[in-house]
Write a protein that holds these residues in place. Sequence first.
Motif, PDB file in Angstrom:
ATOM      1  N   SER A  82      49.502  27.504  99.264  1.00  0.00           N
ATOM      2  CA  SER A  82      50.514  26.800 100.047  1.00  0.00           C
ATOM      3  C   SER A  82      51.741  26.444  99.215  1.00  0.00           C
ATOM      4  O   SER A  82      52.775  26.055  99.760  1.00  0.00           O
ATOM      5  CB  SER A  82      49.920  25.522 100.646  1.00  0.00           C
ATOM      6  N   GLY A  83      51.607  26.553  97.894  1.00  0.00           N
ATOM      7  CA  GLY A  83      52.719  26.216  97.019  1.00  0.00           C
ATOM      8  C   GLY A  83      52.714  24.782  96.539  1.00  0.00           C
ATOM      9  O   GLY A  83      53.618  24.365  95.805  1.00  0.00           O
ATOM     10  N   ALA A  84      51.705  24.001  96.926  1.00  0.00           N
ATOM     11  CA  ALA A  84      51.654  22.599  96.499  1.00  0.00           C
ATOM     12  C   ALA A  84      51.522  22.494  94.986  1.00  0.00           C
ATOM     13  O   ALA A  84      52.155  21.646  94.348  1.00  0.00           O
ATOM     14  CB  ALA A  84      50.486  21.890  97.185  1.00  0.00           C
ATOM     15  N   VAL A  85      50.690  23.337  94.394  1.00  0.00           N
ATOM     16  CA  VAL A  85      50.529  23.404  92.936  1.00  0.00           C
ATOM     17  C   VAL A  85      50.361  24.863  92.558  1.00  0.00           C
ATOM     18  O   VAL A  85      50.041  25.711  93.411  1.00  0.00           O
ATOM     19  CB  VAL A  85      49.296  22.603  92.446  1.00  0.00           C
ATOM     20  N   ASP A  86      50.589  25.174  91.267  1.00  0.00           N
ATOM     21  CA  ASP A  86      50.314  26.537  90.824  1.00  0.00           C
ATOM     22  C   ASP A  86      48.882  26.593  90.284  1.00  0.00           C
ATOM     23  O   ASP A  86      48.186  25.569  90.211  1.00  0.00           O
ATOM     24  CB  ASP A  86      51.340  27.011  89.797  1.00  0.00           C
ATOM     25  N   PHE A  87      48.456  27.774  89.884  1.00  0.00           N
ATOM     26  CA  PHE A  87      47.053  27.933  89.500  1.00  0.00           C
ATOM     27  C   PHE A  87      46.718  27.133  88.248  1.00  0.00           C
ATOM     28  O   PHE A  87      45.635  26.536  88.153  1.00  0.00           O
ATOM     29  CB  PHE A  87      46.718  29.401  89.278  1.00  0.00           C
ATOM     30  N   ASP A  88      47.634  27.092  87.270  1.00  0.00           N
ATOM     31  CA  ASP A  88      47.354  26.328  86.052  1.00  0.00           C
ATOM     32  C   ASP A  88      47.189  24.839  86.366  1.00  0.00           C
ATOM     33  O   ASP A  88      46.346  24.164  85.770  1.00  0.00           O
ATOM     34  CB  ASP A  88      48.474  26.529  85.028  1.00  0.00           C
ATOM     35  N   MET A  89      47.998  24.323  87.284  1.00  0.00           N
ATOM     36  CA  MET A  89      47.841  22.926  87.697  1.00  0.00           C
ATOM     37  C   MET A  89      46.479  22.720  88.362  1.00  0.00           C
ATOM     38  O   MET A  89      45.819  21.699  88.160  1.00  0.00           O
ATOM     39  CB  MET A  89      48.951  22.530  88.660  1.00  0.00           C
ATOM     40  N   ALA A  90      46.084  23.702  89.170  1.00  0.00           N
ATOM     41  CA  ALA A  90      44.786  23.609  89.836  1.00  0.00           C
ATOM     42  C   ALA A  90      43.655  23.567  88.812  1.00  0.00           C
ATOM     43  O   ALA A  90      42.681  22.822  88.970  1.00  0.00           O
ATOM     44  CB  ALA A  90      44.599  24.790  90.789  1.00  0.00           C
ATOM     45  N   VAL A  91      43.788  24.351  87.740  1.00  0.00           N
ATOM     46  CA  VAL A  91      42.776  24.341  86.685  1.00  0.00           C
ATOM     47  C   VAL A  91      42.735  22.970  86.010  1.00  0.00           C
ATOM     48  O   VAL A  91      41.659  22.433  85.720  1.00  0.00           O
ATOM     49  CB  VAL A  91      43.047  25.453  85.649  1.00  0.00           C
ATOM     50  N   ASN A  92      43.920  22.374  85.755  1.00  0.00           N
ATOM     51  CA  ASN A  92      43.959  21.054  85.140  1.00  0.00           C
ATOM     52  C   ASN A  92      43.298  20.001  86.026  1.00  0.00           C
ATOM     53  O   ASN A  92      42.545  19.147  85.553  1.00  0.00           O
ATOM     54  CB  ASN A  92      45.405  20.641  84.858  1.00  0.00           C
ATOM     55  N   LEU A  93      43.606  20.044  87.322  1.00  0.00           N
ATOM     56  CA  LEU A  93      42.972  19.110  88.245  1.00  0.00           C
ATOM     57  C   LEU A  93      41.454  19.314  88.268  1.00  0.00           C
ATOM     58  O   LEU A  93      40.683  18.351  88.312  1.00  0.00           O
ATOM     59  CB  LEU A  93      43.549  19.280  89.649  1.00  0.00           C
ATOM     60  N   THR A  94      41.052  20.570  88.259  1.00  0.00           N
ATOM     61  CA  THR A  94      39.623  20.880  88.266  1.00  0.00           C
ATOM     62  C   THR A  94      38.958  20.363  86.999  1.00  0.00           C
ATOM     63  O   THR A  94      37.838  19.821  87.044  1.00  0.00           O
ATOM     64  CB  THR A  94      39.415  22.396  88.386  1.00  0.00           C
ATOM     65  N   ARG A  95      39.636  20.500  85.875  1.00  0.00           N
ATOM     66  CA  ARG A  95      39.081  19.988  84.612  1.00  0.00           C
ATOM     67  C   ARG A  95      38.918  18.474  84.680  1.00  0.00           C
ATOM     68  O   ARG A  95      37.913  17.922  84.217  1.00  0.00           O
ATOM     69  CB  ARG A  95      39.985  20.376  83.449  1.00  0.00           C
ATOM     70  N   GLY A  96      39.906  17.793  85.259  1.00  0.00           N
ATOM     71  CA  GLY A  96      39.794  16.341  85.403  1.00  0.00           C
ATOM     72  C   GLY A  96      38.621  15.950  86.278  1.00  0.00           C
ATOM     73  O   GLY A  96      37.870  15.018  85.963  1.00  0.00           O
ATOM     74  N   VAL A  97      38.449  16.660  87.390  1.00  0.00           N
ATOM     75  CA  VAL A  97      37.312  16.398  88.268  1.00  0.00           C
ATOM     76  C   VAL A  97      36.000  16.654  87.519  1.00  0.00           C
ATOM     77  O   VAL A  97      35.062  15.851  87.587  1.00  0.00           O
ATOM     78  CB  VAL A  97      37.381  17.280  89.530  1.00  0.00           C
ATOM     79  N   GLY A  98      35.944  17.764  86.794  1.00  0.00           N
ATOM     80  CA  GLY A  98      34.725  18.106  86.084  1.00  0.00           C
ATOM     81  C   GLY A  98      34.332  17.061  85.058  1.00  0.00           C
ATOM     82  O   GLY A  98      33.175  16.623  84.998  1.00  0.00           O
ATOM     83  N   GLN A  99      35.294  16.648  84.235  1.00  0.00           N
ATOM     84  CA  GLN A  99      34.992  15.670  83.197  1.00  0.00           C
ATOM     85  C   GLN A  99      34.611  14.320  83.792  1.00  0.00           C
ATOM     86  O   GLN A  99      33.671  13.659  83.329  1.00  0.00           O
ATOM     87  CB  GLN A  99      36.200  15.528  82.266  1.00  0.00           C
TER      88      GLN A  99
END
Length: 335
Positions: A82-99
């Motif tokens: 949708s353009g809200a975030v790019d893939f690298d941002m999505a990875v960062n958010l995912t890392r935050g959720v994971g940790q």
Amino acid sequence: MAPDRSARGDSGDRAPGDRLDAAILRASPEFDAVEVARRTGVTVDQARRLWRALGFPEFVGEKAYTAADVEAVATLMGFVDSGAVDFDMAVNLTRGVGQTMARLAEWEVSTLVSRVEELESGEEATGSRVGSALRLIDEVNPPFERLIVYAWRRHLAAAVGRIEAMGAKDEDLHTIDVSVGFADLVSFTALSNTLDRDEIGDLVEVFESRCQDVVARFGGRIIKSLGDSVLFVTNTAEEAVGVAEGIINVIGRDSKMPDVRLGLASGPVVLRLGDIFGPPVNMAARLTQVARRNRLIVDQNTADLLPPEEWEHRRLPARPVRGFGLVEPVAVRRR
């Protein structure tokens, strides 16, 4: 939504670990990485990056992923597309959720283990620890999931508010001016060598919980805790000193607890991935190394921010501070 009991394997034909996994995940693995990528429209490399960001090892060629895993990837890629975030941002958010979720899961399990033991030693015993654990999953996880979403929303609102209230610089929304505090238990390593595991765990729990209470009372927040130390931030220097005095009162003045040292520093810090970085963070940590037991010392920036009509301060003899050269710490007290 209640857990699917049919997936729990209560018939006893599964290993205990498999039964618990099924009860928690509410599904069985049925896809490998290639199938996940095909069903979600991502590359295998992207799927594996997201999986690693969550904190899990890769499964090469194994059917290790559930329908929920596929749905999670599809949801994440939906707001990337949708353009809200790019893939690298999505990875960062995912890392935050994971940790965050990894620590929360460990916290939940370590807390509930004692409850499992209680159930199995009482009148409500099921005959096995697995049985009691499955029962707790049924009772605790559904409301706990709702609590997680609620707490996330509240903390998200608070985080957005802090950026505005703490005067984030227009040119860099990641940089804010704060007072940083570091509390460190004295001689914790030596003390821990004389305690058993339960005693160490109880000591750390008391230290962290009391610090959390004090920090929250003054409107601050704990950035991270490392067992024998806590890093916190507040909006103002006065609040930081209030926190420091509170921690000394509830930890250092308790004869059953080790002594504690406090260091405070103020200035701009950079916010990244739930952590903070910058000279004030390093200075606060270094000051604890030269502070006296159950005493607070601050840097000059913090002393200058305290209202002079309410606080007095005096410079202490200069001493070498790693990374800063010779530094003159400041002792403060209320008038």
